[in-house]
Write an enzyme that holds these catalytic residues in place. Structure first.
Site, PDB file in Angstrom:
ATOM      1  N   GLU A   1      -8.451  67.804  48.670  1.00 35.01           N
ATOM      2  CA  GLU A   1      -8.007  68.114  47.923  1.00 35.01           C
ATOM      3  C   GLU A   1      -7.917  65.713  47.676  1.00 35.01           C
ATOM      4  OE1 GLU A   1      -4.329  69.490  47.874  1.00 35.01           O
ATOM      5  OE2 GLU A   1      -4.637  71.471  48.067  1.00 35.01           O
TER       6      GLU A   1
ATOM      7  N   GLY B   1      -7.840  62.664  45.147  1.00 38.15           N
ATOM      8  CA  GLY B   1      -7.392  62.101  44.168  1.00 38.15           C
ATOM      9  C   GLY B   1      -7.670  60.366  43.688  1.00 38.15           C
TER      10      GLY B   1
ATOM     11  N   ARG C   1       3.286  52.332  37.629  1.00 41.16           N
ATOM     12  CA  ARG C   1       2.585  52.537  39.138  1.00 41.16           C
ATOM     13  C   ARG C   1       3.502  51.358  39.913  1.00 41.16           C
ATOM     14  NH1 ARG C   1      -1.230  51.741  42.702  1.00 41.16           N
ATOM     15  NH2 ARG C   1      -0.127  52.958  43.678  1.00 41.16           N
TER      16      ARG C   1
ATOM     17  N   CYS D   1      12.141  46.804  26.427  1.00 41.16           N
ATOM     18  CA  CYS D   1      13.437  46.863  27.117  1.00 41.16           C
ATOM     19  C   CYS D   1      13.497  47.291  28.893  1.00 41.16           C
ATOM     20  CB  CYS D   1      14.698  46.992  25.877  1.00 41.16           C
ATOM     21  SG  CYS D   1      13.708  46.417  24.793  1.00 41.16           S
ATOM     22  N   GLU D   2      13.284  46.890  29.908  1.00 42.54           N
ATOM     23  CA  GLU D   2      13.931  47.033  30.850  1.00 42.54           C
ATOM     24  C   GLU D   2      13.771  46.114  31.993  1.00 42.54           C
ATOM     25  OE1 GLU D   2      15.320  50.155  32.126  1.00 42.54           O
ATOM     26  OE2 GLU D   2      14.598  51.425  30.828  1.00 42.54           O
TER      27      GLU D   2
ATOM     28  N   TYR E   1      -3.613  57.643  38.753  1.00 43.00           N
ATOM     29  CA  TYR E   1      -1.711  57.385  38.528  1.00 43.00           C
ATOM     30  C   TYR E   1      -1.508  56.505  37.265  1.00 43.00           C
ATOM     31  CZ  TYR E   1      -2.571  60.671  42.553  1.00 43.00           C
ATOM     32  OH  TYR E   1      -2.585  61.764  43.447  1.00 43.00           O
TER      33      TYR E   1
HETATM   34  C1  PLP Z   1      -0.836  64.186  44.614  1.00 44.21           C
HETATM   35  C2  PLP Z   1      -2.061  65.137  45.684  1.00 44.21           C
HETATM   36  C3  PLP Z   1      -3.097  64.994  46.345  1.00 44.21           C
HETATM   37  C4  PLP Z   1      -4.158  63.463  45.976  1.00 44.21           C
HETATM   38  O1  PLP Z   1      -3.879  62.838  46.408  1.00 44.21           O
HETATM   39  P1  PLP Z   1      -4.262  61.542  46.638  1.00 44.21           P
HETATM   40  O2  PLP Z   1      -3.501  60.805  47.393  1.00 44.21           O
HETATM   41  O3  PLP Z   1      -4.193  61.210  44.995  1.00 44.21           O
HETATM   42  O4  PLP Z   1      -5.872  61.304  46.976  1.00 44.21           O
HETATM   43  C5  PLP Z   1      -3.961  66.112  47.301  1.00 44.21           C
HETATM   44  N1  PLP Z   1      -3.077  67.906  46.767  1.00 44.21           N
HETATM   45  C6  PLP Z   1      -1.641  67.574  46.845  1.00 44.21           C
HETATM   46  C7  PLP Z   1      -0.861  68.908  47.477  1.00 44.21           C
HETATM   47  C8  PLP Z   1      -1.214  66.486  45.515  1.00 44.21           C
HETATM   48  O5  PLP Z   1       0.072  66.573  45.228  1.00 44.21           O
END
Ligand code: PLP
Length: 412
Positions: free
Chosen positions: A273, A275, A312, A342-343, A371
């Site tokens: 998974e 990202g 971030r 304004c922070e 992100y």
């Molecule tokens: C956020 C997330 C990801 C992706 O994480 P990365 O650090 O962006 O690779 C994969 N699986 C789950 C369950 C997540 O919450």
């Protein structure tokens, strides 16, 4: 080859001048490189070519439809964490059987939506969630395929806010309680346990925590086999880090090689998974300098991007490289790069060496593809930025800049 590179003294995104893009579409502006997205996805996915696997891009990192469509066209599955992300993934043409659904708080309508679509599996994070999925599936006359998210209690050595696989985190089930959960799942009429899952954190810069988690899951797998469960999937989550500054995370090929080795002879289909590693360095945020000012102790560069555009730095204290779009060779000075919100927490960089900047000049904030836009908000009634996807010499507006009208459209 880098797809964000200097040409004749000015930054280009693939074949297009960033300055021209900013002139045409305004700032703050997210710019993504299609070639980089493709390269990153293929480098990651091909690292697992020697085993049965499914790469499910984590939609929350960057959920723009143009990005999802591009990844779907490359064969990506998707990891979703909400009904909204499921809607986006299906709209982008991702086959439901390549979608996994993670997250601790799935609501009944979201579960029904995923069952109707026919997703590959739910990554279940609690016994109550399992029971709810069973109830919803039973009422629909469906069988829900599930994995349990197991919390292997390993320290990913990353920022506490993005570390998710330690005992103290809200995510998943402990290994000890997971066994009972599988026993319950086996007996529930509308549930079919098909996998194991973990996701230990984000922005990991070494492979060891992944291997440590994998070891624990493989030991647990033996127990599940002894219970005569037909487990077919091992979902190892996301979390591989990227270089923002000086980090040297392993290349996806090394990551893939290490996992492939650790999994040799294991008859499970591996789900990944990723990202950040796919989209993080495929995007920049371009911002225009509005003012500079000196106080007795500090110098500020006030730009038109803020924490509502890129959260971030404010949320995690994260480092994003910031450079001039057209370097002028002026002497560097120590500055904070801040937005108009304004922070006091509204900053993109603190105590950064940056050449003296003049009003109207552009800065590129790097590694903003993950992100970035997805965490943006309308705080201070600031319109969300436009997103541009560059592919060679072509730019498409992947998301129009919000307008005053669109920001109040849901209000009475
Ligand atoms: C956020 C997330 C990801 C992706 O994480 P990365 O650090 O962006 O690779 C994969 N699986 C789950 C369950 C997540 O919450």
């Amino acid at each position: 080859m880098h797809h964000f590179a200097m040409k004749n003294g000015s930054l280009f995104a693939e074949g297009l001048s960033v300055k021209e893009l900013a002139r045409e579409y305004g700032t703050p502006l997210y710019i993504y490189s299609a070639a980089t997205l493709k390269r990153h996805f293929q480098a990651f996915d091909s690292a697992f070519d020697s085993m049965e696997h499914l790469t499910c891009y984590s939609v929350k990192a960057n959920s723009n439809l143009a990005v999802l469509k591009l990844l779907a066209s490359l064969g990506a599955g998707m990891d979703i964490v909400s009904g909204g992300e499921l809607y986006r993934a299906l709209l982008a043409g991702v086959p439901a059987e390549r979608i996994v659904y993670s997250g601790v708080g799935k609501k009944a309508p979201e579960i029904a939506q995923a069952l109707s679509a026919g997703i590959l599996m739910f990554n279940v994070e609690s016994v109550q969630e399992l029971e709810r999925i069973n109830d919803v599936a039973k009422s629909m006359g469906k069988i829900a395929r599930v994995s349990f998210r197991i919390n292997p209690d390993v320290d990913p050595k990353t920022h506490p806010y993005i570390s998710t696989g330690m005992k103290k985190n809200k995510f998943g089930l402990t290994i000890e309680s997971a066994l009972d959960a599988y026993a319950l799942a086996r007996d529930l009429p509308a549930i079919k346990p098909v996998g194991m899952d973990c996701h230990i954190g984000s922005q990991l810069t070494t492979i060891e925590p992944f291997l440590e988690a994998l070891d624990k899951l493989l030991a647990f797998y033996e127990k599940l086999k002894a219970m005569n469960l037909d487990i077919r999937y091992l979902d190892l989550g996301g979390g591989l880090g990227i270089p923002y500054n000086e980090e040297e995370p392993p290349h996806p090929s090394a990551f893939g090689a290490a996992l492939t080795k650790a999994l040799s002879g294991v008859p499970l289909k591996v789900v990944l998974e990723p990202g950040r590693v796919i989209v993080g360095n495929a995007g920049i945020l371009v911002t225009e300098v509005q003012y500079t000012k000196q106080t007795p102790t500090k110098s500020f560069v006030i730009v038109d991007a803020a924490m509502n555009d890129l959260l971030r730095p404010s949320l995690y204290g994260s480092f994003h490289r910031i450079e001039e779009v057209a370097p002028k060779g002026r002497a560097p000075q120590d500055v904070d790069v801040v937005g108009p919100i304004c922070e006091s927490g509204d900053f993109l960089a603190k105590d950064r060496q940056l050449p003296e900047m003049l009003q109207g000049e552009l800065l590129a904030v790097y590694s903003a593809g993950a992100y970035g836009f997805t965490m943006s908000s309308n705080y201070n009634t600031r319109a969300k930025a436009a997103e541009i996807l560059v592919d060679g010499d072509t730019a498409i507006v992947a998301r129009r800049r919000e307008t005053y009208e669109s920001m109040v459209a849901h209000e009475i």
